[in-house]
Design a protein around this motif. Structure first.
Motif, PDB file in Angstrom:
ATOM      1  N   MET B   1       0.933  -1.083   0.016  1.00  0.00           N
ATOM      2  CA  MET B   1      -0.183   0.073  -0.048  1.00  0.00           C
ATOM      3  C   MET B   1       0.715   1.147  -0.056  1.00  0.00           C
ATOM      4  SD  MET B   1      -3.133   1.200   2.525  1.00  0.00           S
ATOM      5  CE  MET B   1      -3.266  -0.485   3.493  1.00  0.00           C
ATOM      6  N   ASP B   2       0.403   2.212  -0.478  1.00  0.00           N
ATOM      7  CA  ASP B   2       1.179   3.440  -0.561  1.00  0.00           C
ATOM      8  C   ASP B   2       1.508   3.989   0.664  1.00  0.00           C
ATOM      9  OD1 ASP B   2       0.327   6.930  -0.947  1.00  0.00           O
ATOM     10  OD2 ASP B   2       1.901   6.156  -2.291  1.00  0.00           O
ATOM     11  N   ASN B   3       2.748   4.543   1.155  1.00  0.00           N
ATOM     12  CA  ASN B   3       3.228   4.944   2.296  1.00  0.00           C
ATOM     13  C   ASN B   3       2.433   6.192   2.931  1.00  0.00           C
ATOM     14  OD1 ASN B   3       4.948   3.316   3.218  1.00  0.00           O
ATOM     15  ND2 ASN B   3       6.816   4.372   2.068  1.00  0.00           N
ATOM     16  N   LYS B   4       1.866   6.867   1.924  1.00  0.00           N
ATOM     17  CA  LYS B   4       1.097   8.175   2.299  1.00  0.00           C
ATOM     18  C   LYS B   4      -0.128   7.460   2.943  1.00  0.00           C
ATOM     19  CE  LYS B   4      -0.874  12.512   0.728  1.00  0.00           C
ATOM     20  NZ  LYS B   4      -0.683  13.547  -0.450  1.00  0.00           N
ATOM     21  N   ILE B   5      -0.919   6.686   2.244  1.00  0.00           N
ATOM     22  CA  ILE B   5      -2.308   6.187   2.838  1.00  0.00           C
ATOM     23  C   ILE B   5      -1.695   5.496   4.101  1.00  0.00           C
ATOM     24  CG2 ILE B   5      -3.968   4.660   2.397  1.00  0.00           C
ATOM     25  CD1 ILE B   5      -3.767   5.434  -0.674  1.00  0.00           C
ATOM     26  N   ARG B   6      -0.780   4.766   4.370  1.00  0.00           N
ATOM     27  CA  ARG B   6      -0.599   3.715   5.491  1.00  0.00           C
ATOM     28  C   ARG B   6      -0.239   4.879   6.545  1.00  0.00           C
ATOM     29  NH1 ARG B   6       4.660   1.522   5.043  1.00  0.00           N
ATOM     30  NH2 ARG B   6       4.040  -0.022   6.721  1.00  0.00           N
ATOM     31  N   ASN B   7       0.451   5.855   6.181  1.00  0.00           N
ATOM     32  CA  ASN B   7       0.660   6.818   7.483  1.00  0.00           C
ATOM     33  C   ASN B   7      -0.433   7.384   7.859  1.00  0.00           C
ATOM     34  OD1 ASN B   7       3.685   6.478   7.245  1.00  0.00           O
ATOM     35  ND2 ASN B   7       4.137   8.045   5.676  1.00  0.00           N
ATOM     36  N   LEU B   8      -1.435   7.648   6.934  1.00  0.00           N
ATOM     37  CA  LEU B   8      -2.511   8.438   7.535  1.00  0.00           C
ATOM     38  C   LEU B   8      -3.628   7.228   8.282  1.00  0.00           C
ATOM     39  CD1 LEU B   8      -3.617  10.270   4.417  1.00  0.00           C
ATOM     40  CD2 LEU B   8      -2.793  11.152   6.488  1.00  0.00           C
ATOM     41  N   ASN B   9      -3.255   6.180   8.099  1.00  0.00           N
ATOM     42  CA  ASN B   9      -4.031   5.161   9.052  1.00  0.00           C
ATOM     43  C   ASN B   9      -2.757   4.245   9.662  1.00  0.00           C
ATOM     44  OD1 ASN B   9      -6.708   5.586   7.690  1.00  0.00           O
ATOM     45  ND2 ASN B   9      -5.369   5.502   5.981  1.00  0.00           N
ATOM     46  N   PRO B  10      -2.265   4.526  10.625  1.00  0.00           N
ATOM     47  CA  PRO B  10      -1.267   3.893  11.299  1.00  0.00           C
ATOM     48  C   PRO B  10      -2.033   2.993  12.252  1.00  0.00           C
ATOM     49  CG  PRO B  10      -1.610   6.112  12.623  1.00  0.00           C
ATOM     50  CD  PRO B  10      -2.174   6.008  11.418  1.00  0.00           C
ATOM     51  N   HIS B  11      -1.587   1.753  12.309  1.00  0.00           N
ATOM     52  CA  HIS B  11      -2.221   0.679  13.300  1.00  0.00           C
ATOM     53  C   HIS B  11      -1.681   1.005  14.903  1.00  0.00           C
ATOM     54  CE1 HIS B  11       1.967  -1.173  13.406  1.00  0.00           C
ATOM     55  NE2 HIS B  11       1.611  -1.792  11.888  1.00  0.00           N
ATOM     56  N   LYS B  12      -2.217   0.419  15.823  1.00  0.00           N
ATOM     57  CA  LYS B  12      -2.225   0.792  17.254  1.00  0.00           C
ATOM     58  C   LYS B  12      -0.725   0.416  17.376  1.00  0.00           C
ATOM     59  CE  LYS B  12      -6.654  -0.213  18.789  1.00  0.00           C
ATOM     60  NZ  LYS B  12      -7.634  -0.370  17.718  1.00  0.00           N
ATOM     61  N   PRO B  13       0.205  -0.621  17.379  1.00  0.00           N
ATOM     62  CA  PRO B  13       1.525  -0.500  17.763  1.00  0.00           C
ATOM     63  C   PRO B  13       2.172   0.446  17.304  1.00  0.00           C
ATOM     64  CG  PRO B  13       0.859  -2.599  17.223  1.00  0.00           C
ATOM     65  CD  PRO B  13      -0.450  -1.672  16.663  1.00  0.00           C
ATOM     66  N   ALA B  14       1.939   1.116  15.932  1.00  0.00           N
ATOM     67  CA  ALA B  14       2.573   1.990  15.128  1.00  0.00           C
ATOM     68  C   ALA B  14       2.576   3.441  16.297  1.00  0.00           C
ATOM     69  CB  ALA B  14       2.382   2.195  13.879  1.00  0.00           C
ATOM     70  N   VAL B  15       1.293   3.478  16.441  1.00  0.00           N
ATOM     71  CA  VAL B  15       0.772   4.763  17.189  1.00  0.00           C
ATOM     72  C   VAL B  15       1.502   4.861  18.641  1.00  0.00           C
ATOM     73  CG1 VAL B  15      -1.125   6.424  18.398  1.00  0.00           C
ATOM     74  CG2 VAL B  15      -1.329   5.003  16.313  1.00  0.00           C
ATOM     75  N   ALA B  16       1.666   3.689  19.333  1.00  0.00           N
ATOM     76  CA  ALA B  16       2.295   3.589  20.595  1.00  0.00           C
ATOM     77  C   ALA B  16       3.648   3.911  20.414  1.00  0.00           C
ATOM     78  CB  ALA B  16       1.917   2.080  21.093  1.00  0.00           C
ATOM     79  N   ALA B  17       4.446   3.237  19.307  1.00  0.00           N
ATOM     80  CA  ALA B  17       5.735   3.501  19.203  1.00  0.00           C
ATOM     81  C   ALA B  17       6.189   5.084  19.188  1.00  0.00           C
ATOM     82  CB  ALA B  17       6.185   2.779  17.894  1.00  0.00           C
ATOM     83  N   THR B  18       5.103   5.760  18.342  1.00  0.00           N
ATOM     84  CA  THR B  18       5.503   7.328  18.353  1.00  0.00           C
ATOM     85  C   THR B  18       5.426   7.833  19.679  1.00  0.00           C
ATOM     86  OG1 THR B  18       3.106   8.005  18.017  1.00  0.00           O
ATOM     87  CG2 THR B  18       4.341   7.378  16.095  1.00  0.00           C
ATOM     88  N   TRP B  19       4.813   7.247  20.687  1.00  0.00           N
ATOM     89  CA  TRP B  19       4.729   7.781  22.070  1.00  0.00           C
ATOM     90  C   TRP B  19       6.124   7.348  22.784  1.00  0.00           C
ATOM     91  CZ3 TRP B  19       1.711  11.129  24.733  1.00  0.00           C
ATOM     92  CH2 TRP B  19       0.651  11.798  24.120  1.00  0.00           C
ATOM     93  N   ILE B  20       6.382   6.169  22.696  1.00  0.00           N
ATOM     94  CA  ILE B  20       7.632   5.495  23.342  1.00  0.00           C
ATOM     95  C   ILE B  20       8.907   6.062  22.739  1.00  0.00           C
ATOM     96  CG2 ILE B  20       8.746   3.276  23.913  1.00  0.00           C
ATOM     97  CD1 ILE B  20       6.047   1.798  23.386  1.00  0.00           C
ATOM     98  N   TRP B  21       9.023   6.403  21.434  1.00  0.00           N
ATOM     99  CA  TRP B  21      10.229   6.944  20.979  1.00  0.00           C
ATOM    100  C   TRP B  21       9.863   7.960  20.029  1.00  0.00           C
ATOM    101  CZ3 TRP B  21       9.106   1.720  20.045  1.00  0.00           C
ATOM    102  CH2 TRP B  21       9.735   0.527  20.902  1.00  0.00           C
ATOM    103  N   ASN B  22       9.166   9.222  20.953  1.00  0.00           N
ATOM    104  CA  ASN B  22       8.768  10.364  20.257  1.00  0.00           C
ATOM    105  C   ASN B  22       9.674  11.093  19.935  1.00  0.00           C
ATOM    106  OD1 ASN B  22       7.447  13.388  20.765  1.00  0.00           O
ATOM    107  ND2 ASN B  22       6.095  11.705  20.034  1.00  0.00           N
ATOM    108  N   GLU B  23      10.911  11.337  20.427  1.00  0.00           N
ATOM    109  CA  GLU B  23      12.254  12.313  19.978  1.00  0.00           C
ATOM    110  C   GLU B  23      12.706  11.760  18.465  1.00  0.00           C
ATOM    111  OE1 GLU B  23      15.174  13.928  22.440  1.00  0.00           O
ATOM    112  OE2 GLU B  23      13.814  13.271  24.068  1.00  0.00           O
ATOM    113  N   ARG B  24      12.794  10.351  18.316  1.00  0.00           N
ATOM    114  CA  ARG B  24      13.329   9.741  17.338  1.00  0.00           C
ATOM    115  C   ARG B  24      12.325  10.003  16.251  1.00  0.00           C
ATOM    116  NH1 ARG B  24      14.772   3.821  18.906  1.00  0.00           N
ATOM    117  NH2 ARG B  24      14.486   3.518  16.977  1.00  0.00           N
ATOM    118  N   TYR B  25      10.737   9.754  16.503  1.00  0.00           N
ATOM    119  CA  TYR B  25       9.634  10.008  15.642  1.00  0.00           C
ATOM    120  C   TYR B  25       9.757  11.385  14.944  1.00  0.00           C
ATOM    121  CZ  TYR B  25       4.790  10.464  13.824  1.00  0.00           C
ATOM    122  OH  TYR B  25       3.798  10.719  13.157  1.00  0.00           O
TER     123      TYR B  25
END
Lengths: 173, 60
Positions: B1-25
């Protein structure tokens, strides 16, 4: 000692009620003394484009390099003319140009025109009139402030932000 | 799937990862799903584990 905490500054420039409570709670845990405080931005995976985030980070940030030389600020006392360097300074000038209010003293003297705050404007007026007029003006001569595709609207900007494209888009302009 | 569409619809672990490693994100300059792809296998396990633990935890 306070723990790391997360707060939100709202579009009206104030802290949310929850953030204020968090601040109060954290300060209450402090012993008297000096503290060094540093704020760190936090990015969420699902970013919502509120009007001021879009206005400052998208519209004004794209326009500033192209329009700044058109908005000189003359110091009446020294005659020195300076140009806006930041989006906040540009916003202040645009309020005077596009949302002016005239103050008249009781004796009819001391008339001043200043920029009226836009925070009280409903979205309909802010986006539909104030922002739209400025974007329209900045899109044409002599500014040509935006890329050929035009100025991204809130949704387009939020999508670019969420997909990580915004930073590189902004750098290219 | 196109990355743009994937980024607009992140799954739950991906959202969690943006909080756990927020500075890196933030530093990555990418969307949530591309950031997820950049994580090591063990980091992805941590984020999935975080979601599993939350799923089985009681409501506040």
């Amino acid at each position: 000692m306070p723990a790391p905490f997360l707060i939100s500054k709202q579009d009206n420039g104030k802290l949310s009620e929850t953030s204020r409570e968090i601040f109060r709670e954290q300060f209450d845990t402090l012993e008297p003394g000096q503290y060094f405080v540093q704020f760190k931005p936090h990015k969420t995976a699902r970013f919502t484009a509120t009007r001021y985030k879009w206005w400052f980070d998208c519209v004004l940030a794209l326009a500033l390099p192209k329009v700044r030389q058109h908005f000189g600020m003359a110091n009446k006392r020294t005659g020195e003319v300076t140009y806006p360097d930041t989006v906040e300074q540009l916003h202040h000038i645009l309020k005077i140009v596009y949302n002016p209010v005239t103050i008249v003293t009781a004796d009819g003297t001391g008339i001043r025109t200043v920029g009226q705050s836009t925070t009280g404007m409903p979205d309909k007026d802010f986006i539909g009139e104030f922002a739209e007029q400025i974007i329209a003006d900045f899109s044409g001569a002599p500014y040509y402030a935006f890329p050929d595709t035009g100025c991204p609207d809130r949704e387009e900007w939020a999508d670019m932000y969420n997909t990580g494209e915004w930073h590189s888009f902004k750098q290219k302009k | 799937m196109d990355n743009k569409i994937r980024n607009l619809n992140p799954h739950k672990p991906a959202v969690a990862a943006t909080w756990i490693w927020n500075e890196r994100y933030m530093a990555s300059g990418t969307g949530a799903m591309e950031f997820w792809d950049s994580l090591s296998e063990s980091e992805q396990v941590i984020a999935r584990k975080c979601i599993d633990e939350i799923y089985f935890a009681l409501p506040e």
